[in-house]
Design a protein around this motif. Structure first.
Motif, PDB file in Angstrom:
ATOM      1  N   MET A  34       0.850  -1.194   0.000  1.00 58.99           N
ATOM      2  CA  MET A  34       0.000   0.000   0.000  1.00 58.99           C
ATOM      3  C   MET A  34       0.887   1.246   0.000  1.00 58.99           C
ATOM      4  SD  MET A  34      -3.213  -0.505  -0.088  1.00 58.99           S
ATOM      5  CE  MET A  34      -4.002  -2.054  -0.504  1.00 58.99           C
ATOM      6  N   PRO A  35       0.333   2.384  -0.414  1.00 59.12           N
ATOM      7  CA  PRO A  35       1.186   3.580  -0.560  1.00 59.12           C
ATOM      8  C   PRO A  35       1.413   4.372   0.724  1.00 59.12           C
ATOM      9  CG  PRO A  35      -1.025   4.023  -1.355  1.00 59.12           C
ATOM     10  CD  PRO A  35      -1.040   2.606  -0.884  1.00 59.12           C
ATOM     11  N   SER A  59       3.619   4.715   3.001  1.00 55.13           N
ATOM     12  CA  SER A  59       4.904   5.386   3.215  1.00 55.13           C
ATOM     13  C   SER A  59       5.108   6.549   2.242  1.00 55.13           C
ATOM     14  CB  SER A  59       6.058   4.386   3.077  1.00 55.13           C
ATOM     15  OG  SER A  59       6.137   3.948   1.733  1.00 55.13           O
ATOM     16  N   GLY A  60       4.324   6.602   1.175  1.00 53.49           N
ATOM     17  CA  GLY A  60       4.444   7.709   0.227  1.00 53.49           C
ATOM     18  C   GLY A  60       4.017   9.043   0.817  1.00 53.49           C
ATOM     19  N   CYS A  61       3.180   9.011   1.851  1.00 50.97           N
ATOM     20  CA  CYS A  61       2.625  10.245   2.428  1.00 50.97           C
ATOM     21  C   CYS A  61       2.925  10.408   3.909  1.00 50.97           C
ATOM     22  CB  CYS A  61       1.111  10.279   2.245  1.00 50.97           C
ATOM     23  SG  CYS A  61       0.561  10.150   0.546  1.00 50.97           S
ATOM     24  N   GLY A 110       6.924  10.086   3.057  1.00 51.40           N
ATOM     25  CA  GLY A 110       6.403  11.335   2.487  1.00 51.40           C
ATOM     26  C   GLY A 110       6.006  12.355   3.539  1.00 51.40           C
ATOM     27  N   LEU A 111       5.651  13.552   3.076  1.00 49.73           N
ATOM     28  CA  LEU A 111       5.430  14.677   3.984  1.00 49.73           C
ATOM     29  C   LEU A 111       3.982  15.155   4.059  1.00 49.73           C
ATOM     30  CD1 LEU A 111       8.479  16.912   2.939  1.00 49.73           C
ATOM     31  CD2 LEU A 111       8.457  14.961   4.487  1.00 49.73           C
ATOM     32  N   SER A 112       3.106  14.705   3.156  1.00 48.26           N
ATOM     33  CA  SER A 112       1.779  15.324   3.106  1.00 48.26           C
ATOM     34  C   SER A 112       0.868  14.879   4.251  1.00 48.26           C
ATOM     35  CB  SER A 112       1.104  15.054   1.757  1.00 48.26           C
ATOM     36  OG  SER A 112       0.848  13.677   1.598  1.00 48.26           O
ATOM     37  N   VAL A 137     -13.755  14.514   4.052  1.00 48.87           N
ATOM     38  CA  VAL A 137     -12.955  15.083   2.964  1.00 48.87           C
ATOM     39  C   VAL A 137     -11.503  15.147   3.412  1.00 48.87           C
ATOM     40  CG1 VAL A 137     -12.677  17.014   1.379  1.00 48.87           C
ATOM     41  CG2 VAL A 137     -14.918  16.568   2.387  1.00 48.87           C
ATOM     42  N   ARG A 138     -10.662  14.322   2.786  1.00 46.33           N
ATOM     43  CA  ARG A 138      -9.256  14.299   3.216  1.00 46.33           C
ATOM     44  C   ARG A 138      -8.375  13.885   2.052  1.00 46.33           C
ATOM     45  NH1 ARG A 138      -8.610   8.461   6.204  1.00 46.33           N
ATOM     46  NH2 ARG A 138      -9.053   7.342   4.289  1.00 46.33           N
ATOM     47  N   MET A 139      -7.097  14.263   2.122  1.00 40.89           N
ATOM     48  CA  MET A 139      -6.157  13.957   1.036  1.00 40.89           C
ATOM     49  C   MET A 139      -5.748  12.488   1.016  1.00 40.89           C
ATOM     50  SD  MET A 139      -3.894  17.337   1.654  1.00 40.89           S
ATOM     51  CE  MET A 139      -2.389  16.732   0.907  1.00 40.89           C
ATOM     52  N   MET A 140      -6.056  11.771   2.075  1.00 32.74           N
ATOM     53  CA  MET A 140      -5.711  10.342   2.131  1.00 32.74           C
ATOM     54  C   MET A 140      -6.801   9.523   1.460  1.00 32.74           C
ATOM     55  SD  MET A 140      -4.725   8.110   5.472  1.00 32.74           S
ATOM     56  CE  MET A 140      -5.333   6.448   5.702  1.00 32.74           C
ATOM     57  N   PRO A 141      -6.413   8.559   0.598  1.00 35.44           N
ATOM     58  CA  PRO A 141      -7.446   7.737  -0.053  1.00 35.44           C
ATOM     59  C   PRO A 141      -8.218   6.894   0.962  1.00 35.44           C
ATOM     60  CG  PRO A 141      -5.217   7.173  -0.867  1.00 35.44           C
ATOM     61  CD  PRO A 141      -5.051   8.166   0.219  1.00 35.44           C
ATOM     62  N   VAL A 142      -9.453   6.524   0.593  1.00 33.89           N
ATOM     63  CA  VAL A 142     -10.239   5.589   1.398  1.00 33.89           C
ATOM     64  C   VAL A 142      -9.770   4.173   1.048  1.00 33.89           C
ATOM     65  CG1 VAL A 142     -12.562   4.662   1.797  1.00 33.89           C
ATOM     66  CG2 VAL A 142     -12.232   7.131   1.468  1.00 33.89           C
ATOM     67  N   PHE A 143      -9.355   3.417   2.058  1.00 29.90           N
ATOM     68  CA  PHE A 143      -8.889   2.050   1.821  1.00 29.90           C
ATOM     69  C   PHE A 143      -9.941   1.016   2.203  1.00 29.90           C
ATOM     70  CE2 PHE A 143      -4.891   4.420   2.138  1.00 29.90           C
ATOM     71  CZ  PHE A 143      -4.262   3.984   0.985  1.00 29.90           C
TER      72      PHE A 143
END
Lengths: 219, 116
Positions: free
Chosen positions: A143-144, A146-148, A160-162, A191-197
């Motif tokens: 899953m991504p 660690s990218g954020c 990641g930093l976001s 409403v958030r920048m993180m995807p729904v998993f």
């Protein structure tokens, strides 16, 4: 009744009231210190559009008592170090710190108040913190995440930093909240920048990754 | 004549509104990795970011992807096209219309049409 009995019961009554959480004065301090200018404390979630989320000056706190571990919260309010690496709702400015600080009795009372803000969307006792290889594999590879999110593995911080830094997340976050946040995110953040998993990961995998995140130690 | 003009005017307002919504969607969800200008340099792309996010301004690369490819990678994430799992799946986050809008935003960055 003997005098000593009266004295004892009075002393006990005093002891009891002083140990009781001071929610009302915590709420007053929260309002008096201007915290309400940037944080709302009454659920349910109010954000409906991206604009609603971007208009906020700080994260919502209406489920703070289900999200945070009390010792971390009280310590953070007296010495607030950046959690998000970027300025809130910004993609290009660093988080320069400088969050308002509380001292002494105010910090304890505001902690009492914030810890009283709970939600039944979090089920207690589901997640035990554990640095499980399966959780790690999901977080780093499948899953991504660690990218954020920054995290620490074998004394090395990367990621990641976001998203909020997850270094020390085990001290900060209630493990059961992490699981609830992954499995039922819209209750907390519609409403958030993180995807729904939810629906893309099995409930078991969500348990593994929640336990893994909850095992992250502090610096 | 005036009516026809009014109709065009109203329609252009609608398409503008959709375009600006899609840009907001792009900035909120995608720019954190792909950058506000689509060049693949969002704030998440630090030295240890394992796979560079696609640079949408590179016409020759983007022209190889069909609109259907782009749609499926947005919905199901990198692994849908045997790419890195650092590209997240958005099928439970975005509506079908929002994904259509994002395809148009990406086509705007590359100024290209996709492979059929």
């Amino acid at each position: 009744m003997r005098y000593w009995q009266v004295g004892l019961s009075l002393a006990m009554a005093l002891w009891c009231t002083s140990a009781l959480p001071d929610v009302a004065s915590g709420k007053a301090a929260f309002e008096g210190q201007g915290c309400t200018g940037c944080h709302y404390t009454e659920g349910p979630a109010r954000e409906k559009t991206i604009e609603d989320q971007l208009a906020k000056a700080g994260p919502e706190l209406w489920y703070a008592g289900s999200k945070f571990n009390r010792p971390w919260l009280e310590a953070w309010l007296t010495d607030p170090k950046p959690i998000r690496l970027l300025k809130y709702n910004s993609l290009d400015e660093k988080n320069a710190g400088g969050h308002p600080t509380l001292v002494g009795a105010d910090a304890t009372a505001v902690t009492d108040f914030l810890m009283s803000l709970t939600t039944d969307a979090v089920t207690a006792g589901v997640i035990k913190p554990k640095s499980h290889p399966k959780g790690k594999l999901i977080f780093k590879k499948k899953m991504p995440c660690s990218g954020c999110h920054q995290y620490e593995d074998r004394k090395k911080v990367s990621g990641g930093l976001s998203g909020p830094s997850l270094v020390g997340a085990g001290a900060r976050l209630n493990p059961d909240w992490i699981y609830a946040y992954l499995s039922n995110p819209t209750v907390f953040k519609p409403v958030r920048m993180m995807p729904v998993f939810a629906g893309l990961m099995s409930p078991k995998d969500m348990e593994f990754v929640s336990a893994y995140v909850a095992s992250f130690k502090g610096e | 004549m005036v009516r026809v003009f009014m109709l065009f005017f109203a329609l252009s307002l609608v398409t503008d509104a959709i375009a600006s919504d899609s840009e907001t969607t792009y900035k909120f969800y995608c720019a954190q990795c792909h950058g506000v200008n689509g060049d693949g340099t969002g704030p998440n792309v630090t030295a240890d970011f394992a796979t560079d996010p696609r640079n949408f301004t590179k016409k020759e690369d983007m022209a190889k992807l069909s609109d259907a490819d782009i749609r499926s990678v947005i919905l199901d994430g990198g692994p849908a096209l045997s790419k890195s799992a650092l590209m997240p799946p958005w099928s439970k986050t975005l509506t079908s219309e929002e994904v259509d809008g994002l395809v148009q935003v990406l086509r705007g960055f590359c100024n290209c049409q996709g492979a059929p």
